[in-house]
Design a protein around this motif. Structure first.
Motif, short mmCIF file in Angstrom:
data_model
loop_
_atom_site.label_atom_id
_atom_site.label_comp_id
_atom_site.label_asym_id
_atom_site.label_seq_id
_atom_site.Cartn_x
_atom_site.Cartn_y
_atom_site.Cartn_z
N CYS A 62 -22.71 -37.20 -10.04
CA CYS A 62 -22.43 -35.65 -10.13
C CYS A 62 -21.53 -35.07 -8.99
N THR A 63 -22.31 -35.16 -7.89
CA THR A 63 -21.72 -34.71 -6.63
C THR A 63 -20.36 -35.51 -6.44
N GLY A 64 -20.09 -36.69 -6.99
CA GLY A 64 -18.70 -37.34 -6.63
C GLY A 64 -17.66 -36.61 -7.59
N PHE A 65 -17.77 -36.14 -8.65
CA PHE A 65 -16.84 -35.25 -9.35
C PHE A 65 -16.86 -33.91 -8.90
N ILE A 66 -17.89 -33.53 -8.34
CA ILE A 66 -17.68 -32.00 -7.80
C ILE A 66 -16.66 -32.10 -6.52
N MET A 67 -16.98 -33.08 -5.53
CA MET A 67 -16.12 -33.45 -4.50
C MET A 67 -14.64 -33.27 -5.05
N ILE A 68 -14.41 -34.23 -5.97
CA ILE A 68 -12.91 -34.47 -6.59
C ILE A 68 -12.42 -32.88 -7.11
N ALA A 69 -13.39 -32.33 -7.53
CA ALA A 69 -12.95 -30.78 -8.05
C ALA A 69 -12.61 -30.15 -6.93
N GLY A 70 -13.40 -30.30 -5.68
CA GLY A 70 -13.18 -29.36 -4.46
C GLY A 70 -11.86 -29.89 -4.02
N ALA A 71 -11.53 -30.95 -3.97
CA ALA A 71 -10.30 -31.46 -3.52
C ALA A 71 -9.03 -30.81 -4.22
N GLY A 72 -9.10 -30.78 -5.30
CA GLY A 72 -8.06 -30.03 -6.03
C GLY A 72 -8.07 -28.59 -5.85
N ASN A 80 -0.76 -24.79 -2.83
CA ASN A 80 -0.19 -24.37 -4.31
C ASN A 80 0.32 -25.64 -5.27
N TRP A 81 -0.54 -26.57 -4.75
CA TRP A 81 -0.59 -27.82 -5.31
C TRP A 81 -1.35 -27.81 -6.60
N PRO A 82 -0.96 -28.46 -7.94
CA PRO A 82 -1.66 -28.36 -9.07
C PRO A 82 -3.29 -29.05 -8.77
N ILE A 83 -4.30 -28.29 -9.45
CA ILE A 83 -5.46 -28.96 -9.25
C ILE A 83 -5.59 -30.40 -9.42
N TRP A 84 -5.06 -30.82 -10.56
CA TRP A 84 -5.14 -32.11 -10.94
C TRP A 84 -4.46 -33.13 -9.78
N ALA A 85 -3.24 -32.39 -8.95
CA ALA A 85 -2.82 -33.43 -7.92
C ALA A 85 -3.60 -33.69 -6.62
N GLY A 86 -4.57 -32.76 -6.43
CA GLY A 86 -5.24 -32.89 -5.32
C GLY A 86 -6.44 -33.92 -5.72
N ALA A 87 -6.89 -33.43 -7.01
CA ALA A 87 -8.21 -34.48 -7.51
C ALA A 87 -7.52 -35.92 -7.60
N LEU A 88 -6.38 -36.13 -8.20
CA LEU A 88 -5.95 -37.53 -8.16
C LEU A 88 -5.72 -38.16 -6.73
N LEU A 89 -5.47 -37.36 -5.75
CA LEU A 89 -4.96 -37.93 -4.36
C LEU A 89 -6.51 -38.45 -3.98
N VAL A 90 -7.45 -37.56 -3.86
CA VAL A 90 -8.84 -37.89 -3.21
C VAL A 90 -9.46 -39.22 -4.04
N SER A 91 -9.03 -38.90 -5.31
CA SER A 91 -9.65 -40.20 -6.29
C SER A 91 -8.91 -41.54 -5.94
N ALA A 92 -8.04 -41.47 -5.59
CA ALA A 92 -7.08 -42.72 -4.89
C ALA A 92 -7.52 -43.05 -3.79
#
Length: 416
Positions: free
Chosen positions: A96-106, A114-126
């Motif tokens: 749960c915390t893992g995907f909260i962190m991904i959401a936080g990055a976005g 002003n990045w799209p939220i998905w872009a920040g989430a994708l970057l930290v995931s990678a």
């Protein structure tokens, strides 16, 4: 062994796995402490003490049992059924915390750049997936790398706030206490937050402790890290509280605070927050993938990719919503787990203390054994064998570690 250097490294790593997106951004601080005004200060005192105790317990248990993942600790200190329940709760927390962190990055990169939220989430995931190819020592180093910048920035904004006092203390506390929160009162909020943060830290903290030869050294690292956590809690609380008019409604109050002070500082803080999110995500997914891959270690990388991919999809529930509702739920689940750890550590304190003595004595004897000018006799060899047998760690594992550490210490002595 460089005691001070080791203590700082372990302490910063422990601090790093605790202060993630919510801490560095100020969102957790706002919800759990600031929204209770003056009573939040008492909460900070209690929480700081518990973080010190928690750091010592988690890291010492990791070193004492020489564990590679968290379930090994609970297999030693609880019944098989309770161990399985705790294992489930911790794995749920990690995921749960893992995907909260991904959401936080976005959210972080969206608010600042002003990045799209998905872009920040994708970057930290990678980045987290790439980190999965590294060993635990490199991961520990990464977790501690960004932490000093958080310390400097939080202390800097704290000192600036005290010097300027944007809002009078009484007015700030009254405004803070009027803010909405999903927690019922300051004491439950304090225990919930501390329990949550320690639940987040358990898996990676025991792994970090497991890499440390001496439980004493691991405990000192936990003590140092706990003190740092407490200090940063106070700095964050007063920085947000005394600037509360300027951060109301913000998903990331500390980022807004730096932006209001100077846009360049806002950019720097956004990068630091992203680094802390990344650190926490590493801790969560690395430990979880280790646990899931326990029976088949060769599947670690594959499992890491799958877990991060699922987390990326779930992160679109939104950072604010996840912190407001999922974090308190995790905190309540952690009450029992943290209480069990502290009680079992107290029960085993004498055994841990004796293990420290055994390992310290083994190192001294190993250095003597490798010293060409020292006469290492049969009696001392017998004493070493007795100490190996007395230790609670497997003889072969401990022998290899003692030999390597003794050689390192001998080489360092010769170089000096």
């Amino acid at each position: 062994m460089n005691t001070f250097k080791s203590m700082v490294k372990i302490g910063l790593a422990y601090l790093g796995v605790i202060i993630g997106a919510g801490f560095a951004s100020g969102q957790e601080m706002f919800q759990y402490f600031v929204s209770f005004g003056k009573m939040g200060i008492w909460g900070l005192v209690i929480s700081s003490i518990l973080f010190i105790v928690g750091g010592i317990v988690l890291l010492q248990f990791g070193s004492y049992y020489k564990v590679q993942e968290h379930s090994e600790v609970f297999n030693h200190i609880s019944s098989p059924f309770i161990s399985k329940v705790i294992d489930f709760l911790i794995n749920m927390t990690l995921f749960c915390t893992g995907f909260i962190m991904i959401a936080g990055a976005g959210t972080n990169l969206n608010q600042q750049f002003n990045w799209p939220i998905w872009a920040g989430a994708l970057l930290v995931s990678a980045l987290v997936i790439v980190t999965g190819f590294m060993d635990v020592d490199k991961v520990t180093g990464l977790i501690g790398m960004v932490t000093p910048f958080v310390i400097v920035f939080l202390l800097g904004i704290f000192i600036h706030t005290l010097n300027t006092m944007p809002i009078p203390y009484e007015e700030a506390m009254a405004t803070a206490a009027a803010q909405a929160t999903t927690l019922p009162n300051w004491l439950i909020s304090t225990l919930n937050y501390t329990s949550l943060a320690l639940m987040l830290a358990i898996s990676m903290a025991v792994v970090i402790g497991g890499e440390e030869y001496s439980p004493k050294q691991a405990g000192l690292g936990g003590l140092f890290g706990g003190v740092l956590v407490g200090g940063l809690l106070f700095a964050s609380f007063f920085s947000i509280s005394l600037n509360i008019d300027g951060v109301l409604g913000s998903s990331m109050p500390l980022l807004t605070l730096f932006d209001n002070l100077d846009p360049r500082l806002g950019v720097a803080m956004a990068i630091i927050i992203f680094g802390m999110i990344y650190n926490t995500a590493i801790g969560m997914y690395y430990a979880l993938a280790k646990r899931v891959s326990r029976s088949k270690p060769e599947n670690f990388t594959r499992n890491m990719i799958i877990l991060v991919g699922i987390g990326f999809v779930l992160s679109f529930a939104g950072f604010d919503t996840l912190v407001a509702y999922l974090y308190p739920f995790i905190g309540y689940c952690g009450f029992f787990v943290i209480a069990l750890l502290i009680i079992q550590w107290a029960i085993r304190y004498r055994h841990i203390h004796r293990e420290i003595q055994v390992r310290d004595e083994l190192i001294k004897m190993e250095v003597n054994r490798q010293d060409e000018d020292y006469e290492f006799g049969r009696e001392e060899a017998a004493d070493m064998r007795a100490l190996y047998d007395e230790s609670r760690v497997d003889n072969k594992e401990l022998y290899d570690e003692v030999t390597e550490l003794g050689q390192t210490m001998t080489d360092d002595a010769e170089d000096n």
